[in-house]
Write a protein that holds these residues in place. Structure first.
Motif, PDB file in Angstrom:
ATOM      1  N   ILE A   1      49.826  33.335  21.350  1.00 42.63           N
ATOM      2  CA  ILE A   1      49.162  34.559  20.908  1.00 42.63           C
ATOM      3  C   ILE A   1      48.322  35.071  22.081  1.00 42.63           C
ATOM      4  CG2 ILE A   1      47.471  35.560  19.325  1.00 42.63           C
ATOM      5  CD1 ILE A   1      48.290  33.515  17.246  1.00 42.63           C
ATOM      6  N   ILE A   2      48.536  36.315  22.468  1.00 40.25           N
ATOM      7  CA  ILE A   2      47.732  36.931  23.530  1.00 40.25           C
ATOM      8  C   ILE A   2      46.518  37.552  22.859  1.00 40.25           C
ATOM      9  CG2 ILE A   2      47.723  38.567  25.446  1.00 40.25           C
ATOM     10  CD1 ILE A   2      50.751  38.292  25.601  1.00 40.25           C
ATOM     11  N   VAL A   3      45.378  36.896  22.996  1.00 37.01           N
ATOM     12  CA  VAL A   3      44.171  37.239  22.237  1.00 37.01           C
ATOM     13  C   VAL A   3      43.322  38.242  23.008  1.00 37.01           C
ATOM     14  CG1 VAL A   3      42.095  36.305  21.142  1.00 37.01           C
ATOM     15  CG2 VAL A   3      44.197  34.952  21.177  1.00 37.01           C
ATOM     16  N   THR A   4      42.879  39.289  22.322  1.00 31.44           N
ATOM     17  CA  THR A   4      41.977  40.293  22.893  1.00 31.44           C
ATOM     18  C   THR A   4      40.634  40.247  22.164  1.00 31.44           C
ATOM     19  OG1 THR A   4      42.857  41.986  21.405  1.00 31.44           O
ATOM     20  CG2 THR A   4      43.891  41.784  23.574  1.00 31.44           C
ATOM     21  N   ALA A   5      39.694  41.080  22.617  1.00 32.90           N
ATOM     22  CA  ALA A   5      38.348  41.081  22.044  1.00 32.90           C
ATOM     23  C   ALA A   5      38.314  41.844  20.723  1.00 32.90           C
ATOM     24  CB  ALA A   5      37.361  41.697  23.033  1.00 32.90           C
ATOM     25  N   ASN A   6      37.348  41.480  19.911  1.00 34.45           N
ATOM     26  CA  ASN A   6      37.098  42.179  18.653  1.00 34.45           C
ATOM     27  C   ASN A   6      36.245  43.415  18.955  1.00 34.45           C
ATOM     28  OD1 ASN A   6      36.425  43.046  16.092  1.00 34.45           O
ATOM     29  ND2 ASN A   6      35.700  41.055  15.378  1.00 34.45           N
ATOM     30  N   PRO A   7      36.736  44.635  18.729  1.00 37.89           N
ATOM     31  CA  PRO A   7      35.968  45.831  19.094  1.00 37.89           C
ATOM     32  C   PRO A   7      34.677  46.000  18.306  1.00 37.89           C
ATOM     33  CG  PRO A   7      37.905  46.429  17.810  1.00 37.89           C
ATOM     34  CD  PRO A   7      38.031  44.975  18.140  1.00 37.89           C
ATOM     35  N   SER A   8      34.578  45.350  17.148  1.00 37.65           N
ATOM     36  CA  SER A   8      33.374  45.493  16.323  1.00 37.65           C
ATOM     37  C   SER A   8      32.351  44.401  16.561  1.00 37.65           C
ATOM     38  CB  SER A   8      33.760  45.511  14.835  1.00 37.65           C
ATOM     39  OG  SER A   8      34.419  44.301  14.481  1.00 37.65           O
ATOM     40  N   ASP A   9      32.656  43.466  17.464  1.00 42.28           N
ATOM     41  CA  ASP A   9      31.743  42.354  17.726  1.00 42.28           C
ATOM     42  C   ASP A   9      31.929  41.907  19.169  1.00 42.28           C
ATOM     43  OD1 ASP A   9      30.237  40.036  17.856  1.00 42.28           O
ATOM     44  OD2 ASP A   9      30.825  39.337  15.877  1.00 42.28           O
TER      45      ASP A   9
ATOM     46  N   ASP B   1      45.023  50.331  20.954  1.00 43.52           N
ATOM     47  CA  ASP B   1      46.264  50.697  20.290  1.00 43.52           C
ATOM     48  C   ASP B   1      47.024  49.500  19.729  1.00 43.52           C
ATOM     49  OD1 ASP B   1      47.064  49.511  22.625  1.00 43.52           O
ATOM     50  OD2 ASP B   1      48.072  51.260  23.466  1.00 43.52           O
ATOM     51  N   GLY B   2      46.430  48.292  19.862  1.00 42.42           N
ATOM     52  CA  GLY B   2      47.067  47.100  19.316  1.00 42.42           C
ATOM     53  C   GLY B   2      48.062  46.432  20.236  1.00 42.42           C
ATOM     54  N   PHE B   3      48.191  46.932  21.478  1.00 44.43           N
ATOM     55  CA  PHE B   3      49.150  46.369  22.428  1.00 44.43           C
ATOM     56  C   PHE B   3      48.427  45.698  23.596  1.00 44.43           C
ATOM     57  CE2 PHE B   3      51.575  50.123  20.697  1.00 44.43           C
ATOM     58  CZ  PHE B   3      52.399  49.365  19.888  1.00 44.43           C
ATOM     59  N   VAL B   4      49.189  44.915  24.365  1.00 43.92           N
ATOM     60  CA  VAL B   4      48.673  44.270  25.581  1.00 43.92           C
ATOM     61  C   VAL B   4      48.987  45.170  26.767  1.00 43.92           C
ATOM     62  CG1 VAL B   4      48.726  42.189  27.004  1.00 43.92           C
ATOM     63  CG2 VAL B   4      49.128  42.024  24.539  1.00 43.92           C
ATOM     64  N   HIS B   5      48.013  45.320  27.701  1.00 45.60           N
ATOM     65  CA  HIS B   5      48.176  46.248  28.814  1.00 45.60           C
ATOM     66  C   HIS B   5      47.995  45.532  30.151  1.00 45.60           C
ATOM     67  CE1 HIS B   5      46.656  48.436  25.288  1.00 45.60           C
ATOM     68  NE2 HIS B   5      47.421  49.441  25.698  1.00 45.60           N
ATOM     69  N   PHE B   6      48.578  46.115  31.184  1.00 47.07           N
ATOM     70  CA  PHE B   6      48.312  45.631  32.539  1.00 47.07           C
ATOM     71  C   PHE B   6      46.820  45.815  32.845  1.00 47.07           C
ATOM     72  CE2 PHE B   6      52.885  46.679  32.919  1.00 47.07           C
ATOM     73  CZ  PHE B   6      53.343  45.447  33.358  1.00 47.07           C
ATOM     74  N   GLY B   7      46.208  44.766  33.392  1.00 43.53           N
ATOM     75  CA  GLY B   7      44.787  44.808  33.699  1.00 43.53           C
ATOM     76  C   GLY B   7      43.917  44.208  32.619  1.00 43.53           C
TER      77      GLY B   7
ATOM     78  N   LYS C   1      31.194  29.721  32.151  1.00 39.64           N
ATOM     79  CA  LYS C   1      30.393  30.877  31.751  1.00 39.64           C
ATOM     80  C   LYS C   1      31.191  31.779  30.814  1.00 39.64           C
ATOM     81  CE  LYS C   1      31.361  34.202  35.490  1.00 39.64           C
ATOM     82  NZ  LYS C   1      30.772  34.911  36.645  1.00 39.64           N
ATOM     83  N   GLN C   2      30.461  32.450  29.922  1.00 40.43           N
ATOM     84  CA  GLN C   2      31.096  33.319  28.934  1.00 40.43           C
ATOM     85  C   GLN C   2      31.789  34.502  29.614  1.00 40.43           C
ATOM     86  OE1 GLN C   2      31.294  32.947  25.489  1.00 40.43           O
ATOM     87  NE2 GLN C   2      30.524  30.883  25.911  1.00 40.43           N
ATOM     88  N   MET C   3      32.976  34.851  29.093  1.00 38.30           N
ATOM     89  CA  MET C   3      33.744  35.974  29.620  1.00 38.30           C
ATOM     90  C   MET C   3      33.974  36.995  28.518  1.00 38.30           C
ATOM     91  SD  MET C   3      34.424  35.305  32.852  1.00 38.30           S
ATOM     92  CE  MET C   3      35.900  36.228  33.300  1.00 38.30           C
ATOM     93  N   GLN C   4      34.060  38.256  28.912  1.00 32.91           N
ATOM     94  CA  GLN C   4      34.337  39.336  27.969  1.00 32.91           C
ATOM     95  C   GLN C   4      35.813  39.712  28.042  1.00 32.91           C
ATOM     96  OE1 GLN C   4      32.277  40.775  25.636  1.00 32.91           O
ATOM     97  NE2 GLN C   4      34.169  41.764  24.968  1.00 32.91           N
ATOM     98  N   LEU C   5      36.508  39.566  26.931  1.00 33.76           N
ATOM     99  CA  LEU C   5      37.915  39.943  26.889  1.00 33.76           C
ATOM    100  C   LEU C   5      38.049  41.458  26.732  1.00 33.76           C
ATOM    101  CD1 LEU C   5      39.406  37.161  24.567  1.00 33.76           C
ATOM    102  CD2 LEU C   5      39.092  37.135  27.047  1.00 33.76           C
ATOM    103  N   SER C   6      39.240  41.961  26.999  1.00 27.73           N
ATOM    104  CA  SER C   6      39.506  43.397  26.859  1.00 27.73           C
ATOM    105  C   SER C   6      39.735  43.745  25.393  1.00 27.73           C
ATOM    106  CB  SER C   6      40.740  43.788  27.680  1.00 27.73           C
ATOM    107  OG  SER C   6      40.544  43.503  29.046  1.00 27.73           O
ATOM    108  N   VAL C   7      39.368  44.956  25.039  1.00 25.29           N
ATOM    109  CA  VAL C   7      39.611  45.476  23.696  1.00 25.29           C
ATOM    110  C   VAL C   7      40.898  46.283  23.716  1.00 25.29           C
ATOM    111  CG1 VAL C   7      38.760  47.030  21.899  1.00 25.29           C
ATOM    112  CG2 VAL C   7      37.165  45.535  23.114  1.00 25.29           C
ATOM    113  N   SER C   8      41.785  46.014  22.776  1.00 25.96           N
ATOM    114  CA  SER C   8      43.030  46.775  22.658  1.00 25.96           C
ATOM    115  C   SER C   8      42.839  47.876  21.620  1.00 25.96           C
ATOM    116  CB  SER C   8      44.185  45.854  22.257  1.00 25.96           C
ATOM    117  OG  SER C   8      45.373  46.594  22.083  1.00 25.96           O
TER     118      SER C   8
END
Length: 304
Positions: free
Chosen positions: A273-281, A67-73, A58-65
């Motif tokens: 590469i630790i990939v996060t979500a695209n905030p504009s999409d 500030d451009g960094f990776v965060h706990f959680g 099933k599709q999952m929603q990644l976190s949006v960064s």
């Protein structure tokens, strides 16, 4: 003579045969009732297996960064990027981008409704975030959720497999006679249900000459880094020339091993590469986001 003769020539009563038919009928009715009850409760093996597969895919929603960094959680994907070598230089290694994914064995997929431990991992060609390849950055030293992780700082990697009530942790341990990767015979990577020193990882800056200077700095998202297993001090890697057969098809072995070139720098097999979500999409990741045009491209467009 009353009744029919048996194969042995001895007569038997019709009532005996009738009684046997009644027993068969009662047995079939019990089996049907049991089947209908299990189907209503969702306890049939095919229903359990379907739930597991649906959650893994099933599709999952990644976190949006922000500030451009990776965060706990954060919920992220771990992507092994494609190198710039030609197919001939890569052979026999597989080209393309691969993501770290949960890979239960075939028995679990067919007979269970949840992930079982120990559970395997592999590298898959899909770069879309689903239950299999979405991981959560976990604090193992009491850090607050939302704080950026830093180079040289311990963290955990948790996988839910798309479930809301279950989490397994990425782990590794020294190779032994009983525990090793099936194809390469190097250090195994697996998922377990207990947090321990075996489930601690660190992000390491890519350039070895600048590594000490960046110690303690926040880890940037969507940028190549190294991921090192704390207990064994070996890098998470995808050799790309060892493939495994899973329920989902042909996939690639993930191990803990540090590959060094002639300059004592890590090879691209250790790059992540630790990939996060695209905030504009909402449907895409930062990895899918088109790169901004270069200065030459912008200059050419202005001239046209």
């Amino acid at each position: 003579m009353n009744g029919r003769a048996s194969l042995s020539g001895k007569p038997y009563s019709a009532g005996v045969r009738l009684a046997n038919w009644n027993e068969d009928t009662y047995l079939e009715e019990d089996l049907l009732k049991d089947f209908l009850y299990k189907r209503e409760k969702g306890e049939l093996l095919i229903q359990k297996s379907k739930r597991l597969k649906n959650n893994l895919l099933k599709q999952m929603q990644l976190s949006v960064s922000k500030d451009g960094f990776v965060h706990f959680g954060d919920t992220v994907m771990l992507l092994s990027p494609e190198n710039n070598k030609s197919p001939m230089e890569n052979y026999p290694a597989v080209p393309g981008n691969l993501t770290l994914a949960v890979t239960p064995d075939d028995i679990t997929v067919h007979l269970s409704e949840s992930l079982q431990v120990p559970c395997g991992v592999s590298a898959v060609k899909s770069v879309n975030p689903v239950g299999r390849n979405a991981f959560r950055i976990l604090s193992v030293e009491g850090n607050s959720m939302g704080e950026p992780i830093r180079f040289g700082q311990n963290f955990g990697l948790g996988a839910t497999g798309g479930f809301t009530d279950q989490m397994l942790y990425l782990a590794s341990d020294h190779k032994s006679f009983m525990r090793f990767a099936k194809k390469s015979y190097l250090q195994q990577v697996f998922l377990t249900d207990e947090l321990s020193y075996l489930t601690c990882w660190q992000a390491t800056f890519l350039d070895p000459q600048l590594r000490l200077e960046y110690e303690g700095f926040p880890v940037p998202a969507n940028t190549k880094v190294l991921i090192t297993h704390c207990h064994t001090n070996r890098g998470l890697a995808v050799p790309r020339n060892y493939w495994i057969r899973s329920y989902f098809g042909k996939e690639y072995e993930v191990i803990c091993h540090t590959y060094l070139d002639s300059h004592k720098a890590e090879e691209d097999k250790n790059y992540w590469i630790i990939v996060t979500a695209n905030p504009s999409d909402d449907g895409n990741t930062m990895f899918d986001r088109p790169k901004p045009p270069s200065e030459e491209t912008r200059e050419r467009e202005r001239e046209e």
